[in-house]
Motif scaffolding. Structure first.
Motif, PDB file in Angstrom:
ATOM      1  N   VAL A 104      -9.025  53.680  45.388  1.00 24.29           N
ATOM      2  CA  VAL A 104      -9.004  55.110  45.695  1.00 24.29           C
ATOM      3  C   VAL A 104      -8.207  55.859  44.626  1.00 24.29           C
ATOM      4  O   VAL A 104      -8.634  56.895  44.120  1.00 24.29           O
ATOM      5  CB  VAL A 104      -8.374  55.357  47.089  1.00 24.29           C
ATOM      6  N   VAL A 105      -7.057  55.295  44.264  1.00 23.86           N
ATOM      7  CA  VAL A 105      -6.188  55.944  43.288  1.00 23.86           C
ATOM      8  C   VAL A 105      -6.813  55.914  41.900  1.00 23.86           C
ATOM      9  O   VAL A 105      -6.951  56.949  41.237  1.00 23.86           O
ATOM     10  CB  VAL A 105      -4.807  55.252  43.273  1.00 23.86           C
ATOM     11  N   THR A 132      -9.806  58.104  41.443  1.00 20.75           N
ATOM     12  CA  THR A 132      -9.469  59.520  41.339  1.00 20.75           C
ATOM     13  C   THR A 132      -8.990  59.860  39.936  1.00 20.75           C
ATOM     14  O   THR A 132      -9.375  60.876  39.361  1.00 20.75           O
ATOM     15  CB  THR A 132      -8.388  59.895  42.369  1.00 20.75           C
ATOM     16  N   LEU A 141     -14.070  59.473  49.142  1.00 19.47           N
ATOM     17  CA  LEU A 141     -13.165  59.743  50.254  1.00 19.47           C
ATOM     18  C   LEU A 141     -12.253  60.930  49.936  1.00 19.47           C
ATOM     19  O   LEU A 141     -12.128  61.859  50.745  1.00 19.47           O
ATOM     20  CB  LEU A 141     -12.307  58.503  50.550  1.00 19.47           C
ATOM     21  N   ILE A 142     -11.645  60.890  48.747  1.00 20.32           N
ATOM     22  CA  ILE A 142     -10.718  61.966  48.379  1.00 20.32           C
ATOM     23  C   ILE A 142     -11.455  63.306  48.286  1.00 20.32           C
ATOM     24  O   ILE A 142     -10.993  64.328  48.799  1.00 20.32           O
ATOM     25  CB  ILE A 142     -10.014  61.635  47.042  1.00 20.32           C
ATOM     26  N   ILE A 186     -12.142  64.500  51.740  1.00 15.93           N
ATOM     27  CA  ILE A 186     -10.944  65.033  52.400  1.00 15.93           C
ATOM     28  C   ILE A 186     -10.671  66.446  51.887  1.00 15.93           C
ATOM     29  O   ILE A 186     -10.363  67.347  52.660  1.00 15.93           O
ATOM     30  CB  ILE A 186      -9.728  64.109  52.154  1.00 15.93           C
ATOM     31  N   ASN A 187     -10.854  66.633  50.587  1.00 16.81           N
ATOM     32  CA  ASN A 187     -10.564  67.946  50.006  1.00 16.81           C
ATOM     33  C   ASN A 187     -11.512  69.029  50.495  1.00 16.81           C
ATOM     34  O   ASN A 187     -11.107  70.183  50.611  1.00 16.81           O
ATOM     35  CB  ASN A 187     -10.601  67.867  48.480  1.00 16.81           C
ATOM     36  N   ILE A 215     -15.599  60.962  56.032  1.00 13.33           N
ATOM     37  CA  ILE A 215     -14.291  60.311  56.216  1.00 13.33           C
ATOM     38  C   ILE A 215     -14.379  59.257  57.312  1.00 13.33           C
ATOM     39  O   ILE A 215     -13.930  58.121  57.141  1.00 13.33           O
ATOM     40  CB  ILE A 215     -13.202  61.348  56.568  1.00 13.33           C
TER      41      ILE A 215
END
Lengths: 292, 324
Positions: B262-263, B266, B277-278, B281-282, B289
């Motif tokens: 995920v990190v 991004t 996912l990120i 969410i944004n 999600i």
């Protein structure tokens, strides 16, 4: 203060034996001091818009501002002095890390002690929950929580507590099970003390010291996790910029070669985490009776 | 073995059930499901229709039943942003994440085991100390910041490698992969290295500790006394014995690599499901999600099960304990 049998002096010399750890300890003290005293150390309050000048935006490290002040670490896109921003960010990062770790330690302690004492299905249920949670990585649990609850200082602290408590609960339960079989507990029972009193006045002090060592290193994990979540935009709100948020803010300028907006907060974060890890490792070695 | 497998399988199903309850509670009981599952831009008629379809006007236990049925048939609602089923969106992105995670694991294994072996054989030399210092640094460096610095050095300053995206892909059995094209490999190097760093440090430590322990064992002393060349001692006697815990850790850490992706995704704008996912969410694309959550939980339980079974097959001692 020191709950082990060795006097404070012996502990201090034992700790100072490792030069690197001692150096890390002083750096950590310095960082803590700088974070606490940030408002008095910094030339500007980086979040007071009246003190910012947009003409000073994105100055390179060492450049002089219009006011004649030298920005040793440069400025960000709002003309904010990076040194000031980092010290204020350090404050938030350390605060959130320490607060969440202490709270998680407290919660884990109580749950672990109760679990060990209660036994039976309560113990089994609690330990299954702990197993279940620990089989997922902390970052995933925190991400999911924040995705469902939204962001905010309170929410990220709750998320950090949730990802940490299970670990303490399991460790405390293990240690407490051993302690509960000791003679002093039998003696306390014979003396007619209540179960809660025995658990919290007699057993608790004996399981606490090793846990505090673990907690030291956990603070570093909590700080790193908070920074990561903030970087992803799920952590701290823009009004309380931690180091992670500062790095995220500089990300957009990195590609145009303005490295300092991300680079220096990252260095501050790295030094903090390494210092805490080194101090924690040395604490563990000095306090571990098996290595004596 | 069969007994163990069946029991472990039952355990996994139970975990899956508990997790589905937790996700359900998170979405339906704590949050307001109408907010979470219905597009805020929908009109009244659409809202009423969705409420009826998802059964949000029914009692809670009935809602859970509908949710379960939906989850098992792969119907987790449509993405607000893309207007296609959320689960399809996740599956579309999954190969990119898996490719990244596997590549990172490969880097960690190929570098970590030899380096750990070296550090374990010569713990007091400068090279052993250097490797350990590096691994401590690898543990302490936050992944996302390392990613930024990699971009800064190799893309911005040196201009060697691209910063974002996946590059050209080739379809293998209908699944797009990057590692078969030169452009794809160039895009893969930085994110995979970034993701590998933490696991690399872990493998170095694990291999070093195992090697140091194994070198003190009688079988090593005996092999040396027998006149076995040192390289053979290491390869045949030491490496084989430390491989079992390493295999387990590699398996277990695969799940955490997918989570940590995920990190990395991004930072490098790698089009995997973590980035999805990120992004979701944004923009508050909540069905995605929820779908990600269920998929990742399933994936984790599956990996844990697989590693346990593999471990049991490799080490008979575990099997005997489990059968009791």
């Amino acid at each position: 203060m020191n709950a082990t049998l060795s006097p404070g002096r012996e502990f201090a010399t034992g700790f100072a034996r490792d030069r690197i750890a001692l150096g890390a300890f002083w750096i950590l003290c310095l960082l803590l001091l700088a974070a606490v005293a940030a408002p008095w150390l910094t030339p500007q309050n980086p979040y007071d818009l009246a003190q910012l000048d947009i003409l000073d935006a994105k100055l390179a490290p060492g450049a002089k501002a219009a006011t004649g002040y030298t920005h040793w670490l440069g400025t960000d896109d709002q003309g904010r002095d990076m040194t000031s921003a980092i010290l204020y960010g350090l404050r938030i990062s350390l605060g959130v890390g320490v607060l969440s770790t202490v709270a998680a330690l407290g919660l884990g302690l109580v749950i672990g002690l109760v679990s060990a004492r209660a036994g039976g299905w309560i113990d089994a249920l609690i330990m299954r929950i702990v197993d279940l949670q620990l089989s997922f990585p902390a970052i995933l649990v925190a991400l999911i929580l924040l995705a469902l609850t939204g962001q905010g200082v309170d929410k990220i602290i709750i998320a950090l507590i949730v990802v940490q408590w299970a670990y303490y609960a399991r460790t405390v339960r293990g240690a407490a099970l051993v302690e509960l079989r000791r003679e002093y507990v039998d003696a306390a029972v014979c003396a007619g003390y209540s179960g809660a009193r025995i658990l919290f006045r007699h057993v608790l002090p004996n399981v606490l010291p090793p846990l505090i060592v673990v907690a030291t290193v956990q603070v570093a994990h909590a700080i790193a996790l908070e920074a990561t979540l903030s970087f992803l935009g799920l952590g701290m709100p823009i009004t309380s910029p931690s180091l992670g948020l500062l790095i995220a803010n500089g990300y957009t300028h990195l590609l145009s070669g303005k490295y300092w907006i991300s680079f220096f907060p990252g260095i501050a974060l790295l030094v903090t985490i390494v210092a805490i890890n080194l101090v924690g490792d040395q604490l563990r070695d000095v306090l571990n009776p098996r290595l004596k | 073995m069969l007994n163990f497998t069946l029991r472990r399988l039952a355990q996994s199903v139970a975990t899956l059930f508990v997790m589905s309850l937790l996700v359900f509670t998170g979405v339906y009981a704590i949050g307001n499901p109408v907010d979470i599952l219905i597009n805020p831009q929908a009109d009244q008629a659409e809202i009423a229709q969705t409420i009826a379809r998802l059964g949000l006007d029914r009692p809670l236990w009935e809602q859970y039943w509908i949710f379960l049925k939906g989850a098992f048939s792969g119907d987790l609602g449509k993405s607000f942003a893309a207007s296609i089923p959320a689960i399809e969106l996740i599956f579309e992105r999954m190969p990119a994440t898996l490719e990244l995670a596997f590549m990172a694991m490969l880097i960690a294994i190929v570098l970590g085991i030899p380096l750990g072996l070296l550090a374990g054989l010569k713990p007091d030399s400068w090279i052993g100390r250097g490797i350990m210092a590096g691994s401590i640094l690898g543990f302490s460096l936050p992944t996302f910041w390392v990613g930024l610095m990699l971009i800064m050095v190799f893309s911005v300053q040196l201009g060697w490698l691209p910063t974002t995206g996946r590059g050209a892909t080739v379809d293998v059995f209908g699944i797009p992969v990057s590692f078969l094209t030169w452009d794809g490999i160039r895009h893969l190097i930085l994110p995979a290295t970034n993701l590998a760093l933490f696991k690399l440090s872990l493998l170095i430590r694990l291999t070093r500790a195992g090697t140091r322990e194994a070198m003190l064992q009688d079988y090593v002393r005996y092999a040396r006394a027998k006149g076995v060349p040192e390289s053979n001692v290491v390869r045949v006697h030491v490496l084989r014995n430390i491989l079992i815990p390493i295999v387990t850790v590699v398996g277990l850490e695969l799940g955490s690599l997918i989570a940590f992706a995920v990190v990395t995704e991004t930072v490098f704008a790698w089009p995997g499901m973590g980035k999805l996912l990120i992004d979701s969410i944004n923009v508050l694309d909540r069905p995605v999600i929820v779908a990600y959550l269920l998929v990742i939980v399933f994936l984790f339980i599956f990996i844990n099960l697989l590693v346990d079974l593999l471990y049991t097959a490799l080490d008979p001692r575990v099997r005997l304990k489990g059968a009791r």
